[in-house]
Scaffold this motif. Sequence first.
Motif, mmCIF file in Angstrom:
data_model
loop_
_atom_site.group_PDB
_atom_site.id
_atom_site.type_symbol
_atom_site.label_atom_id
_atom_site.label_comp_id
_atom_site.label_asym_id
_atom_site.label_seq_id
_atom_site.Cartn_x
_atom_site.Cartn_y
_atom_site.Cartn_z
ATOM 1 N N THR A 1 0.820 -1.212 0.000
ATOM 2 C CA THR A 1 0.000 0.000 0.000
ATOM 3 C C THR A 1 0.853 1.261 0.000
ATOM 4 O O THR A 1 0.329 2.357 -0.086
ATOM 5 C CB THR A 1 -0.925 0.015 1.230
ATOM 6 N N SER A 2 2.148 1.113 0.115
ATOM 7 C CA SER A 2 3.041 2.266 0.162
ATOM 8 C C SER A 2 3.061 2.994 -1.184
ATOM 9 O O SER A 2 2.874 2.401 -2.238
ATOM 10 C CB SER A 2 4.450 1.791 0.494
ATOM 11 N N THR A 3 3.300 4.304 -1.108
ATOM 12 C CA THR A 3 3.445 5.074 -2.345
ATOM 13 C C THR A 3 4.903 5.083 -2.804
ATOM 14 O O THR A 3 5.217 5.638 -3.841
ATOM 15 C CB THR A 3 2.962 6.525 -2.150
ATOM 16 N N ALA A 4 5.773 4.462 -2.003
ATOM 17 C CA ALA A 4 7.194 4.383 -2.372
ATOM 18 C C ALA A 4 7.325 3.601 -3.673
ATOM 19 O O ALA A 4 6.616 2.626 -3.894
ATOM 20 C CB ALA A 4 7.984 3.695 -1.272
ATOM 21 N N PRO A 5 8.209 4.045 -4.549
ATOM 22 C CA PRO A 5 8.369 3.332 -5.816
ATOM 23 C C PRO A 5 8.919 1.933 -5.607
ATOM 24 O O PRO A 5 9.796 1.727 -4.779
ATOM 25 C CB PRO A 5 9.352 4.206 -6.600
ATOM 26 N N ARG A 6 8.365 1.001 -6.345
ATOM 27 C CA ARG A 6 8.868 -0.375 -6.267
ATOM 28 C C ARG A 6 9.915 -0.530 -7.356
ATOM 29 O O ARG A 6 9.623 -0.925 -8.481
ATOM 30 C CB ARG A 6 7.705 -1.350 -6.402
ATOM 31 N N THR A 7 11.138 -0.204 -7.003
ATOM 32 C CA THR A 7 12.232 -0.168 -7.981
ATOM 33 C C THR A 7 12.513 -1.536 -8.585
ATOM 34 O O THR A 7 12.860 -1.637 -9.756
ATOM 35 C CB THR A 7 13.508 0.399 -7.342
ATOM 36 N N GLN A 8 12.402 -2.599 -7.776
ATOM 37 C CA GLN A 8 12.698 -3.939 -8.282
ATOM 38 C C GLN A 8 11.611 -4.437 -9.233
ATOM 39 O O GLN A 8 11.907 -5.151 -10.187
ATOM 40 C CB GLN A 8 12.895 -4.921 -7.124
ATOM 41 N N LEU A 9 10.365 -4.046 -8.982
ATOM 42 C CA LEU A 9 9.283 -4.397 -9.909
ATOM 43 C C LEU A 9 9.538 -3.713 -11.253
ATOM 44 O O LEU A 9 9.443 -4.338 -12.308
ATOM 45 C CB LEU A 9 7.922 -3.982 -9.351
ATOM 46 N N LYS A 10 9.900 -2.438 -11.184
ATOM 47 C CA LYS A 10 10.200 -1.680 -12.414
ATOM 48 C C LYS A 10 11.377 -2.321 -13.154
ATOM 49 O O LYS A 10 11.329 -2.500 -14.373
ATOM 50 C CB LYS A 10 10.513 -0.228 -12.042
ATOM 51 N N ALA A 11 12.415 -2.684 -12.394
ATOM 52 C CA ALA A 11 13.597 -3.310 -12.995
ATOM 53 C C ALA A 11 13.225 -4.642 -13.651
ATOM 54 O O ALA A 11 13.699 -4.964 -14.742
ATOM 55 C CB ALA A 11 14.681 -3.521 -11.943
ATOM 56 N N MET A 12 12.363 -5.410 -12.982
ATOM 57 C CA MET A 12 11.929 -6.701 -13.534
ATOM 58 C C MET A 12 11.145 -6.502 -14.824
ATOM 59 O O MET A 12 11.373 -7.196 -15.815
ATOM 60 C CB MET A 12 11.080 -7.451 -12.499
ATOM 61 N N LEU A 13 10.250 -5.522 -14.830
ATOM 62 C CA LEU A 13 9.439 -5.248 -16.022
ATOM 63 C C LEU A 13 10.317 -4.793 -17.192
ATOM 64 O O LEU A 13 10.016 -5.078 -18.349
ATOM 65 C CB LEU A 13 8.355 -4.204 -15.719
ATOM 66 N N GLU A 14 11.392 -4.084 -16.896
ATOM 67 C CA GLU A 14 12.322 -3.643 -17.945
ATOM 68 C C GLU A 14 13.228 -4.787 -18.410
ATOM 69 O O GLU A 14 13.660 -4.822 -19.552
ATOM 70 C CB GLU A 14 13.167 -2.467 -17.439
ATOM 71 N N HIS A 15 13.501 -5.716 -17.520
ATOM 72 C CA HIS A 15 14.434 -6.813 -17.804
ATOM 73 C C HIS A 15 13.822 -7.912 -18.687
ATOM 74 O O HIS A 15 14.524 -8.487 -19.517
ATOM 75 C CB HIS A 15 14.909 -7.427 -16.483
ATOM 76 N N VAL A 16 12.536 -8.193 -18.490
ATOM 77 C CA VAL A 16 11.919 -9.338 -19.180
ATOM 78 C C VAL A 16 11.886 -9.149 -20.697
ATOM 79 O O VAL A 16 11.791 -8.030 -21.191
ATOM 80 C CB VAL A 16 10.483 -9.637 -18.655
ATOM 81 N N ARG A 17 11.977 -10.275 -21.381
ATOM 82 C CA ARG A 17 11.934 -10.290 -22.846
ATOM 83 C C ARG A 17 10.894 -11.300 -23.313
ATOM 84 O O ARG A 17 10.485 -12.196 -22.554
ATOM 85 C CB ARG A 17 13.306 -10.703 -23.419
ATOM 86 N N GLU A 18 10.503 -11.178 -24.552
ATOM 87 C CA GLU A 18 9.523 -12.094 -25.132
ATOM 88 C C GLU A 18 9.973 -13.546 -24.932
ATOM 89 O O GLU A 18 11.141 -13.875 -25.135
ATOM 90 C CB GLU A 18 9.357 -11.802 -26.625
ATOM 91 N N GLY A 19 9.052 -14.372 -24.482
ATOM 92 C CA GLY A 19 9.355 -15.775 -24.245
ATOM 93 C C GLY A 19 9.729 -16.086 -22.801
ATOM 94 O O GLY A 19 9.776 -17.249 -22.406
ATOM 95 N N ASP A 20 10.010 -15.047 -21.999
ATOM 96 C CA ASP A 20 10.332 -15.262 -20.589
ATOM 97 C C ASP A 20 9.082 -15.654 -19.811
ATOM 98 O O ASP A 20 7.952 -15.427 -20.262
ATOM 99 C CB ASP A 20 10.911 -13.980 -19.959
ATOM 100 N N GLN A 21 9.295 -16.191 -18.620
ATOM 101 C CA GLN A 21 8.186 -16.491 -17.717
ATOM 102 C C GLN A 21 8.502 -15.864 -16.365
ATOM 103 O O GLN A 21 9.557 -16.112 -15.793
ATOM 104 C CB GLN A 21 7.972 -18.000 -17.547
ATOM 105 N N VAL A 22 7.579 -15.033 -15.871
ATOM 106 C CA VAL A 22 7.718 -14.439 -14.545
ATOM 107 C C VAL A 22 6.971 -15.328 -13.566
ATOM 108 O O VAL A 22 5.829 -15.707 -13.801
ATOM 109 C CB VAL A 22 7.157 -12.995 -14.516
ATOM 110 N N ILE A 23 7.636 -15.652 -12.455
ATOM 111 C CA ILE A 23 7.026 -16.513 -11.442
ATOM 112 C C ILE A 23 6.967 -15.751 -10.122
ATOM 113 O O ILE A 23 7.959 -15.162 -9.686
ATOM 114 C CB ILE A 23 7.811 -17.835 -11.280
#
Length: 196
Positions: free
Chosen positions: A38-60
């Motif tokens: 619920t925090s308004t603090a940025p979720r830097t690791q979520l952002k990094a993960m979204l930038e890191h993933v490529r087509e064909g990857d699977q996020v678990i």
Amino acid sequence: MKIGYARVSTVSQDLESQKELLQAEGCEKIFVEKVTGTSTAPRTQLKAMLEHVREGDQVIVTKIDRLARSIIDLNKIVQELNDKGVSIRFIKDNINFEAGENLNPTQNLLFNVLGSFAQFERDLIVERTSEGREIAKAQGKHLGRKGQDPKKVKEALKLYDERKEKGLSVTDISKLTGVPRSTIYHEIKKRSTDEQ
């Protein structure tokens, strides 16, 4: 590539069990976040993960509520991953989103119901915490962490200054005085700033 995402809201929550589950699923890279949903603090690791993933990857992710702050947030993240050609799987909720495939109506309903329950549970916790805080304040109770004994802090700083001749590490000083290492480092930094 299998990519894991783990998040805990508080220091007391168990991050290791999430990491172990993700490693057991074969995740080659795990993004770890320590921030409340619920925090308004940025979720830097979520952002990094979204930038890191490529087509064909699977996020678990271990559970739905580890990924998103709300049902709207959840759908937005899943849609963004899907648009990139990335599939997503929630281990404990037993839900898979295959890239490029739409959920059937029953799966979609279940996903949104589970997401709504997670949000509802989080909202109840926040409400109860706020009520408890107000009751404690009304009773004159002190909230937050207990302050450190100034005498102990002074003793820890004295030992820090003598650490080389006495062969002490900061961990040793912390154990001897009961003052956390973080407090010792904070006081040292504060002292050096004051001296400038």
